[in-house]
Design an enzyme around this catalytic site. Structure first.
Site, PDB file in Angstrom:
ATOM      1  N   ARG A   1     -18.896   1.460   5.439  1.00 34.87           N
ATOM      2  CA  ARG A   1     -19.905   1.322   4.380  1.00 34.87           C
ATOM      3  C   ARG A   1     -19.192   0.954   3.072  1.00 34.87           C
ATOM      4  O   ARG A   1     -18.246   1.631   2.660  1.00 34.87           O
ATOM      5  CB  ARG A   1     -20.645   2.644   4.219  1.00 34.87           C
ATOM      6  CG  ARG A   1     -21.706   2.608   3.158  1.00 34.87           C
ATOM      7  CD  ARG A   1     -22.386   3.945   3.057  1.00 34.87           C
ATOM      8  NE  ARG A   1     -23.447   4.068   4.036  1.00 34.87           N
ATOM      9  CZ  ARG A   1     -23.934   5.231   4.462  1.00 34.87           C
ATOM     10  NH1 ARG A   1     -23.450   6.366   4.011  1.00 34.87           N
ATOM     11  NH2 ARG A   1     -24.918   5.251   5.337  1.00 34.87           N
ATOM     12  N   HIS A  58      -1.337  -5.729   1.751  1.00 37.16           N
ATOM     13  CA  HIS A  58      -2.585  -6.502   1.669  1.00 37.16           C
ATOM     14  C   HIS A  58      -2.325  -7.789   0.890  1.00 37.16           C
ATOM     15  O   HIS A  58      -1.640  -7.772  -0.137  1.00 37.16           O
ATOM     16  CB  HIS A  58      -3.668  -5.693   0.933  1.00 37.16           C
ATOM     17  CG  HIS A  58      -4.612  -5.001   1.851  1.00 37.16           C
ATOM     18  ND1 HIS A  58      -4.856  -3.641   1.792  1.00 37.16           N
ATOM     19  CD2 HIS A  58      -5.427  -5.469   2.851  1.00 37.16           C
ATOM     20  CE1 HIS A  58      -5.756  -3.318   2.722  1.00 37.16           C
ATOM     21  NE2 HIS A  58      -6.109  -4.402   3.374  1.00 37.16           N
ATOM     22  N   CYS A 107      -7.817  -2.064   8.235  1.00 31.88           N
ATOM     23  CA  CYS A 107      -6.441  -2.083   7.696  1.00 31.88           C
ATOM     24  C   CYS A 107      -5.941  -0.667   7.436  1.00 31.88           C
ATOM     25  O   CYS A 107      -4.816  -0.316   7.822  1.00 31.88           O
ATOM     26  CB  CYS A 107      -6.379  -2.903   6.413  1.00 31.88           C
ATOM     27  SG  CYS A 107      -6.580  -4.664   6.726  1.00 31.88           S
ATOM     28  N   GLU A 167       0.832  -1.206   0.000  1.00 29.94           N
ATOM     29  CA  GLU A 167       0.000   0.000   0.000  1.00 29.94           C
ATOM     30  C   GLU A 167       0.871   1.263   0.000  1.00 29.94           C
ATOM     31  O   GLU A 167       1.856   1.349   0.713  1.00 29.94           O
ATOM     32  CB  GLU A 167      -0.940   0.007   1.214  1.00 29.94           C
ATOM     33  CG  GLU A 167      -1.936  -1.142   1.230  1.00 29.94           C
ATOM     34  CD  GLU A 167      -2.971  -1.082   0.106  1.00 29.94           C
ATOM     35  OE1 GLU A 167      -3.084  -0.012  -0.550  1.00 29.94           O
ATOM     36  OE2 GLU A 167      -3.648  -2.097  -0.128  1.00 29.94           O
TER      37      GLU A 167
END
Ligand code: PCA
Length: 209
Positions: A87, A171, A147, A77
């Site tokens: 959401r 990830h 995360c 990342e």
């Protein structure tokens, strides 16, 4: 040279999390001490735990690892954003954390930057993963769930208290045995644990001294 790596407990009704399995198999790169920790999938608890772990171990490198279902590569990342949001991007589904907390569009830190870039050598890590013949890529979104929250916490605390620390997030895809439960065929991508271990170990070994 001290390296902290973290994985996560299972979440969303699953009984495994590939990051937890993976962390078990990682070995300290030559000349380093490797500290391993499994984090709860809870916004509030991870805030406290990251703070404690950094204070206790003062690592030179901190890498958190989590599952990103549906991805095909090990993703290093690039950026964490100042936003907790459970959401889904479609606007309908909500995924409360393992404690039942369900923040929507809440800043993580009122006095934090909108975003922090990873301080890990992300491109070198991706190259090290690919050189082991394992799919690897840079990702420009760690999402807005736990995360991203953990990556943000590492970089927020790093910017304030540990300016020398290199920190960031990786990830990993699902493991093959997780696919049977996937209702959405678009999410049916997986990676063997042995490939995950080889790829992440190669990235970690960049910190050997
Ligand atoms: N993946 C989730 C949280 C824990 C995990 O392994 C995420 O991507 O936010």
């Amino acid at each position: 040279m001290k390296i902290l790596v973290t994985g996560f407990e299972p979440f969303n009704g699953a009984d495994i999390n590939p990051s937890q399995e993976l962390v078990k198999h990682l070995k300290a790169p030559k000349g380093t001490i490797l500290i391993k920790e499994i984090l709860p999938v809870e916004f509030k608890k991870t805030t406290v735990r990251i703070h404690e772990l950094l204070r206790e171990h003062q690592p030179d490198v901190a890498i958190s690892i989590g599952q990103a279902g549906g991805r095909k590569e090990i993703c290093v990342e690039r950026v964490a954003i100042n936003l907790d949001n459970v959401r889904a991007s479609g606007g309908v589904h909500m995924l409360p954390d393992n404690a039942g907390d369900a923040p929507v569009d809440q800043p993580i830190e009122a006095d934090g930057e909108n975003a922090y870039f990873s301080t890990l050598p992300v491109w070198e890590m991706v190259k090290a993963i690919q050189d082991r013949n394992v799919p690897g890529a840079v990702s420009y979104s760690a999402g807005t769930y736990v995360c991203n929250h953990v990556m943000y916490r590492l970089l927020y605390e790093g910017a304030r208290n540990y300016p020398e620390m290199k920190a960031g997030f990786i990830h990993v895809p699902f493991l093959p045995k997780q696919l049977e439960m996937m209702e959405n065929p678009a999410q049916r991508c997986a990676m063997l644990l042995s490939d995950m271990v080889a790829g992440v170990q190669a990235a970690l070994d960049l910190f050997a001294v």
